[in-house]
Design a protein around this motif. Structure first.
Motif, PDB file in Angstrom:
ATOM      1  N   UNK A 153       0.847  -1.199   0.000  1.00 17.59           N
ATOM      2  CA  UNK A 153       0.000   0.000   0.000  1.00 17.59           C
ATOM      3  C   UNK A 153       0.883   1.251   0.000  1.00 17.59           C
ATOM      4  N   UNK A 154       0.702   2.084  -1.005  1.00 17.75           N
ATOM      5  CA  UNK A 154       1.498   3.305  -1.124  1.00 17.75           C
ATOM      6  C   UNK A 154       0.985   4.376  -0.160  1.00 17.75           C
ATOM      7  N   UNK A 155       1.839   4.860   0.710  1.00 12.37           N
ATOM      8  CA  UNK A 155       1.459   5.910   1.650  1.00 12.37           C
ATOM      9  C   UNK A 155       2.305   7.151   1.419  1.00 12.37           C
ATOM     10  N   UNK A 156       1.663   8.315   1.371  1.00  8.34           N
ATOM     11  CA  UNK A 156       2.389   9.572   1.247  1.00  8.34           C
ATOM     12  C   UNK A 156       2.888   9.993   2.623  1.00  8.34           C
ATOM     13  N   UNK A 157       4.027  10.666   2.667  1.00 11.79           N
ATOM     14  CA  UNK A 157       4.610  11.131   3.921  1.00 11.79           C
ATOM     15  C   UNK A 157       4.813  12.641   3.936  1.00 11.79           C
ATOM     16  N   UNK A 158       5.125  13.226   2.786  1.00 11.45           N
ATOM     17  CA  UNK A 158       5.469  14.645   2.758  1.00 11.45           C
ATOM     18  C   UNK A 158       5.186  15.237   1.390  1.00 11.45           C
ATOM     19  N   UNK A 159       4.947  16.546   1.357  1.00 11.30           N
ATOM     20  CA  UNK A 159       4.718  17.265   0.114  1.00 11.30           C
ATOM     21  C   UNK A 159       5.393  18.629   0.215  1.00 11.30           C
ATOM     22  N   UNK A 160       5.949  19.094  -0.895  1.00 10.65           N
ATOM     23  CA  UNK A 160       6.649  20.379  -0.908  1.00 10.65           C
ATOM     24  C   UNK A 160       6.438  21.046  -2.258  1.00 10.65           C
ATOM     25  N   UNK A 161       6.108  22.327  -2.244  1.00 12.31           N
ATOM     26  CA  UNK A 161       5.921  23.056  -3.495  1.00 12.31           C
ATOM     27  C   UNK A 161       7.272  23.482  -4.051  1.00 12.31           C
ATOM     28  N   UNK A 162       7.328  23.651  -5.367  1.00 13.56           N
ATOM     29  CA  UNK A 162       8.534  24.099  -6.051  1.00 13.56           C
ATOM     30  C   UNK A 162       8.169  25.240  -6.987  1.00 13.56           C
ATOM     31  N   UNK A 163       9.160  25.788  -7.674  1.00 14.20           N
ATOM     32  CA  UNK A 163       8.914  26.902  -8.586  1.00 14.20           C
ATOM     33  C   UNK A 163       8.013  26.488  -9.743  1.00 14.20           C
ATOM     34  N   UNK A 164       8.054  25.199 -10.115  1.00 15.82           N
ATOM     35  CA  UNK A 164       7.288  24.725 -11.267  1.00 15.82           C
ATOM     36  C   UNK A 164       6.095  23.856 -10.904  1.00 15.82           C
ATOM     37  N   UNK A 165       5.956  23.490  -9.635  1.00 17.71           N
ATOM     38  CA  UNK A 165       4.856  22.621  -9.245  1.00 17.71           C
ATOM     39  C   UNK A 165       5.013  22.118  -7.834  1.00 17.71           C
ATOM     40  N   UNK A 167       6.449  18.348  -5.319  1.00 15.88           N
ATOM     41  CA  UNK A 167       6.982  16.987  -5.226  1.00 15.88           C
ATOM     42  C   UNK A 167       6.369  16.311  -4.004  1.00 15.88           C
ATOM     43  N   UNK A 168       6.275  14.983  -4.062  1.00 19.11           N
ATOM     44  CA  UNK A 168       5.698  14.193  -2.980  1.00 19.11           C
ATOM     45  C   UNK A 168       6.642  13.031  -2.670  1.00 19.11           C
ATOM     46  N   UNK A 169       6.817  12.736  -1.370  1.00 18.42           N
ATOM     47  CA  UNK A 169       7.603  11.582  -0.953  1.00 18.42           C
ATOM     48  C   UNK A 169       6.762  10.665  -0.094  1.00 18.42           C
ATOM     49  N   UNK A 170       7.145   9.377  -0.054  1.00 13.62           N
ATOM     50  CA  UNK A 170       6.364   8.438   0.745  1.00 13.62           C
ATOM     51  C   UNK A 170       7.094   7.148   1.033  1.00 13.62           C
ATOM     52  N   UNK A 171       6.330   6.110   1.337  1.00 10.94           N
ATOM     53  CA  UNK A 171       6.876   4.801   1.648  1.00 10.94           C
ATOM     54  C   UNK A 171       7.436   4.141   0.384  1.00 10.94           C
ATOM     55  N   UNK A 172       8.240   3.091   0.593  1.00  9.72           N
ATOM     56  CA  UNK A 172       8.931   2.380  -0.496  1.00  9.72           C
ATOM     57  C   UNK A 172       9.863   3.315  -1.265  1.00  9.72           C
ATOM     58  N   UNK A 173      10.311   4.378  -0.604  1.00  6.60           N
ATOM     59  CA  UNK A 173      11.175   5.343  -1.265  1.00  6.60           C
ATOM     60  C   UNK A 173      10.482   6.059  -2.402  1.00  6.60           C
ATOM     61  N   UNK A 174       9.165   6.227  -2.280  1.00  3.34           N
ATOM     62  CA  UNK A 174       8.367   6.840  -3.347  1.00  3.34           C
ATOM     63  C   UNK A 174       8.680   8.327  -3.492  1.00  3.34           C
ATOM     64  N   UNK A 175       8.845   8.766  -4.739  1.00  3.05           N
ATOM     65  CA  UNK A 175       9.096  10.179  -5.027  1.00  3.05           C
ATOM     66  C   UNK A 175       8.425  10.517  -6.348  1.00  3.05           C
ATOM     67  N   UNK A 176       7.608  11.570  -6.354  1.00  2.00           N
ATOM     68  CA  UNK A 176       6.881  11.964  -7.562  1.00  2.00           C
ATOM     69  C   UNK A 176       7.003  13.468  -7.781  1.00  2.00           C
ATOM     70  N   UNK A 177       7.045  13.848  -9.050  1.00  2.00           N
ATOM     71  CA  UNK A 177       7.151  15.249  -9.445  1.00  2.00           C
ATOM     72  C   UNK A 177       5.926  15.635 -10.269  1.00  2.00           C
ATOM     73  N   UNK A 178       5.292  16.728  -9.895  1.00  2.00           N
ATOM     74  CA  UNK A 178       4.151  17.258 -10.644  1.00  2.00           C
ATOM     75  C   UNK A 178       4.463  18.687 -11.075  1.00  2.00           C
TER      76      UNK A 178
END
Length: 210
Positions: A153-165, A167-178
């Motif tokens: 089960x993918x769980x989110x842990x943190x979110x941070x805004x950037x100049x362009x959108x 990013x989100x981090x979570x379990x299983x070393x998950x990292x996503x860019x929007x």
């Protein structure tokens, strides 16, 4: 006696806001230069994250378990509380983190940042305040996970805004860019997502301001 558990500076670094633990669940707003207490109040439940609107230092947001609130510092220095998710219940939701963006265009054409609220289940609510100060859900994002650890089960842990959108981090070393778009109906689109390992975790993210 409660202790302060999370804090945040305003964008101009002139004020510091913080939230405390039980029994009072205190929210405090200080002037940093002389550490003068500007305003304080007791929250209805515990918050684990606190953030300040980068475009308006009088607007503070807090999230936690069954907790997703907007606080407005009034002229009399009282802190007015309202729900961020007026279109959805806060119950049975673990809001693990949230962030503000500096730029965003509302449905009325006015400029204003988005509020990005992520839940433990991997949902990101993209909110924006209207002219009356109420928040509107502009987009609901379900984080897509890489297939390698799909059985977990993918769980989110943190979110941070950037100049362009954002990013989100979570379990299983998950990292996503929007990345942010110019589309009012779909403000953010996924650019990339990956996982580094079944036993890895991304509990927090920091982005260079440069």
């Amino acid at each position: 006696k409660g202790v302060f558990t999370n804090c945040c500076f305003t964008a101009d670094n002139k004020f510091l806001v913080a939230v405390g633990s039980a029994p009072d669940y205190k929210l405090a707003y200080w002037k940093w230069s002389n550490m003068k207490l500007i305003g304080s109040t007791s929250m209805p439940s515990e918050a684990t994250r606190i953030r300040v609107n980068p475009n308006n230092s009088s607007q503070v947001t807090t999230t936690g378990v069954n907790h997703c609130k907007l606080w407005t510092l009034e002229k009399d220095l009282s802190l007015k509380c309202s729900s961020l998710l007026v279109q959805k219940t806060e119950k049975n939701e673990v809001f693990v983190d949230h962030a503000w963006t500096k730029i965003g265009t509302g449905s009325d054409g006015q400029d204003g940042g988005f509020i990005l609220v992520t839940t433990e289940k991997g949902t990101v609510f993209v909110l924006q305040l209207n002219e009356t100060g109420q928040s509107e859900i502009r987009q609901t994002i379900h984080l897509f996970a890489a297939s390698q650890y799909k059985r977990h089960h993918q769980k989110a842990e943190t979110i941070q805004s950037s100049a362009k959108g954002f990013v989100v981090g979570g379990t299983c070393g998950y990292f996503a860019v929007y990345e942010q778009t110019d589309d009012q109906k779909v403000p953010f689109l996924p650019i990339r997502a990956f996982e580094t390992g079944e036993h890895d975790q991304v509990p927090t993210v920091a982005i260079s301001p440069l």
